[in-house]
Design an enzyme around this catalytic site. Sequence first.
Site, mmCIF file in Angstrom:
data_model
loop_
_atom_site.group_PDB
_atom_site.id
_atom_site.type_symbol
_atom_site.label_atom_id
_atom_site.label_comp_id
_atom_site.label_asym_id
_atom_site.label_seq_id
_atom_site.Cartn_x
_atom_site.Cartn_y
_atom_site.Cartn_z
ATOM 1 N N ARG A 1 50.968 19.893 40.410
ATOM 2 C CA ARG A 1 49.917 20.732 41.010
ATOM 3 C C ARG A 1 48.750 20.695 40.357
ATOM 4 N NH1 ARG A 1 52.965 26.554 41.732
ATOM 5 N NH2 ARG A 1 54.100 26.106 43.583
ATOM 6 N N ILE B 1 37.575 26.300 39.496
ATOM 7 C CA ILE B 1 38.486 26.218 38.152
ATOM 8 C C ILE B 1 40.107 26.698 38.524
ATOM 9 C CG2 ILE B 1 36.621 26.238 36.556
ATOM 10 C CD1 ILE B 1 37.045 29.320 36.276
ATOM 11 N N TYR C 1 41.816 35.259 26.581
ATOM 12 C CA TYR C 1 43.301 34.445 26.921
ATOM 13 C C TYR C 1 44.078 33.815 25.856
ATOM 14 C CZ TYR C 1 40.373 33.413 31.135
ATOM 15 O OH TYR C 1 39.453 33.725 32.460
ATOM 16 N N LEU D 1 42.272 30.033 44.265
ATOM 17 C CA LEU D 1 43.230 30.137 45.233
ATOM 18 C C LEU D 1 43.799 31.392 45.547
ATOM 19 C CD1 LEU D 1 45.301 27.099 43.479
ATOM 20 C CD2 LEU D 1 43.530 26.820 45.587
ATOM 21 N N ASN E 1 45.722 19.421 42.889
ATOM 22 C CA ASN E 1 44.360 20.387 42.962
ATOM 23 C C ASN E 1 43.299 19.360 42.418
ATOM 24 O OD1 ASN E 1 46.022 22.371 43.498
ATOM 25 N ND2 ASN E 1 45.631 23.423 41.520
ATOM 26 N N HIS F 1 32.008 38.259 29.499
ATOM 27 C CA HIS F 1 33.186 38.134 30.498
ATOM 28 C C HIS F 1 33.188 39.211 31.475
ATOM 29 C CE1 HIS F 1 37.774 36.801 30.338
ATOM 30 N NE2 HIS F 1 37.360 36.940 31.569
ATOM 31 N N ASP G 1 38.091 25.896 31.545
ATOM 32 C CA ASP G 1 37.643 27.149 31.420
ATOM 33 C C ASP G 1 38.640 28.120 30.618
ATOM 34 O OD1 ASP G 1 35.834 29.600 32.770
ATOM 35 O OD2 ASP G 1 37.857 29.980 32.775
ATOM 36 N N LYS H 1 34.601 32.502 26.674
ATOM 37 C CA LYS H 1 33.768 34.002 27.376
ATOM 38 C C LYS H 1 33.875 34.967 25.799
ATOM 39 C CE LYS H 1 35.810 32.798 31.765
ATOM 40 N NZ LYS H 1 36.953 32.316 31.389
ATOM 41 N N LYS I 1 43.668 26.763 38.322
ATOM 42 C CA LYS I 1 44.980 26.838 37.209
ATOM 43 C C LYS I 1 46.175 26.651 37.698
ATOM 44 C CE LYS I 1 47.857 30.347 36.213
ATOM 45 N NZ LYS I 1 48.175 31.457 35.616
ATOM 46 N N SER I 2 46.837 25.749 37.317
ATOM 47 C CA SER I 2 48.269 25.278 37.397
ATOM 48 C C SER I 2 48.780 25.041 36.112
ATOM 49 C CB SER I 2 48.497 24.474 38.444
ATOM 50 O OG SER I 2 49.852 24.106 38.411
HETATM 51 P P1 NAD Z 1 44.108 30.566 40.998
HETATM 52 O O1 NAD Z 1 43.387 31.098 42.198
HETATM 53 O O2 NAD Z 1 43.690 29.449 40.163
HETATM 54 O O3 NAD Z 1 45.592 30.559 41.063
HETATM 55 C C1 NAD Z 1 46.635 29.979 40.447
HETATM 56 C C2 NAD Z 1 47.885 30.038 40.831
HETATM 57 O O4 NAD Z 1 48.104 29.505 42.172
HETATM 58 C C3 NAD Z 1 49.017 29.102 39.892
HETATM 59 O O5 NAD Z 1 49.634 30.176 38.919
HETATM 60 C C4 NAD Z 1 50.075 29.029 40.988
HETATM 61 O O6 NAD Z 1 50.907 30.007 40.920
HETATM 62 C C5 NAD Z 1 49.275 28.738 41.964
HETATM 63 N N1 NAD Z 1 49.001 27.292 42.247
HETATM 64 C C6 NAD Z 1 48.120 26.736 41.671
HETATM 65 N N2 NAD Z 1 48.000 25.503 42.172
HETATM 66 C C7 NAD Z 1 48.865 25.345 43.341
HETATM 67 C C8 NAD Z 1 49.047 24.353 44.192
HETATM 68 N N3 NAD Z 1 48.649 23.155 44.049
HETATM 69 N N4 NAD Z 1 50.171 24.715 45.164
HETATM 70 C C9 NAD Z 1 50.705 25.976 45.159
HETATM 71 N N5 NAD Z 1 50.355 27.078 44.311
HETATM 72 C C10 NAD Z 1 49.361 26.534 43.360
HETATM 73 O O7 NAD Z 1 44.178 31.616 39.902
HETATM 74 P P2 NAD Z 1 43.767 32.156 38.544
HETATM 75 O O8 NAD Z 1 44.276 31.563 37.382
HETATM 76 O O9 NAD Z 1 43.505 33.687 38.477
HETATM 77 O O10 NAD Z 1 42.086 31.584 38.354
HETATM 78 C C11 NAD Z 1 41.668 30.420 37.995
HETATM 79 C C12 NAD Z 1 41.133 30.597 36.655
HETATM 80 O O11 NAD Z 1 39.891 31.240 36.702
HETATM 81 C C13 NAD Z 1 41.815 31.170 35.474
HETATM 82 O O12 NAD Z 1 42.692 30.345 34.927
HETATM 83 C C14 NAD Z 1 40.580 31.361 34.548
HETATM 84 O O13 NAD Z 1 40.240 30.354 33.925
HETATM 85 C C15 NAD Z 1 39.654 31.919 35.473
HETATM 86 N N6 NAD Z 1 39.563 33.247 35.706
HETATM 87 C C16 NAD Z 1 38.354 34.212 35.033
HETATM 88 C C17 NAD Z 1 38.424 35.572 35.358
HETATM 89 C C18 NAD Z 1 37.190 36.203 34.901
HETATM 90 O O14 NAD Z 1 37.044 37.531 34.857
HETATM 91 N N7 NAD Z 1 36.065 35.418 34.535
HETATM 92 C C19 NAD Z 1 39.450 36.265 35.898
HETATM 93 C C20 NAD Z 1 40.323 35.482 36.462
HETATM 94 C C21 NAD Z 1 40.739 33.952 36.210
#
Ligand code: NAD
Length: 284
Positions: free
Chosen positions: A247, A239, A61, A201, A251, A119, A56, A86, A241-242
């Site tokens: 991690r 989806i 981005y 998360l 995940n 988006h 994604d 997006k 992210k890390s």
């Molecule tokens: P997320 O909830 O996936 O959290 C990511 C953060 O959690 C990481 O940076 C890390 O600090 C921590 N993390 C990840 N795996 C971990 C693990 N196993 N143990 C401990 N900590 C861990 O947050 P995100 O990146 O905001 O959201 C995921 C994806 O959603 C984004 O990368 C993007 O692709 C999408 N997104 C879309 C929108 C939208 O407006 N459509 C907005 C935000 C995010």
Amino acid sequence: MFNGGVTDSAITANTLVQLNDGNALPALGFGVWQMPDDQAADSVAEALAVGYRSIDTARIYDNEAGVGRAIRESGIARSDVFVTTKLWNDDQGRDRTLRAFDDSLVRLGLDYVDLYLIHWPKPGLGLYIETYEAMMELRDSGRARSIGVSNFTQEHLLRLVKATGEAPAVNQVELHPSFSQAALRAFHAEHAIATESWSPLGQGESLTDPTVTRIAREVGRTPAQVVLRWHLQLGNIVIPKSATPARIAENFAVFDFALTPAQVAEITALDGGGGRIGPHPERF
Ligand code: NAD
């Protein structure tokens, strides 16, 4: 009623969520927000090696090029990877949408995307219907296999369904244990719209919640695995992210255990705790 998700415990790494247009999308994918281009390339390569088959990204981005490079160089057949990007807010409107889509494909170095999303609705612009209709043209051309939206409220969705005669395949929205969106999920199910959770998360915040950490101890898994498993058992596409290889693997290791219905309910009941992290869709 349409079942846009998978609700039993028999969820595997290959589980697909059926979309209302006949396509299907892996229940667990990989997000790349806030990753610079080179880091996105490395992380996507890592994720594909671990087994993720859905990525994604988004125009905003600024890492479509790195994402596309990693996919092309992975050796995995294009048809085996589900790619989402997006349309950014300032590209809404028919002509801009068509141009922005072409530009995204060029940056990705791909000749189609699997899912193209609006988006944010940006209701003040009054352009999301026209934008969606342009996306219908892109879908007709075969270059966007599925189309959908992100950050749409029920009101935005109803207006879109009324104007276009169809429901988007996906609505990607903020969704995590402290903001679990029960009403919107029920609305999606009624209208055959798949729910995709962003910040699944809670950007890491969900992982220190005492209920989540207690359940993690009960099932012998990490808090992140428990939260991701909760999403999957609710039927959400997820989806996380890390950029950390350990991690990224952690995940993805969520297919060999299950939460009980009571544990799922306990996590769902955390709703309201921290609440929304990101902007409100009506105002952003
Ligand atoms: P997320 O909830 O996936 O959290 C990511 C953060 O959690 C990481 O940076 C890390 O600090 C921590 N993390 C990840 N795996 C971990 C693990 N196993 N143990 C401990 N900590 C861990 O947050 P995100 O990146 O905001 O959201 C995921 C994806 O959603 C984004 O990368 C993007 O692709 C999408 N997104 C879309 C929108 C939208 O407006 N459509 C907005 C935000 C995010």
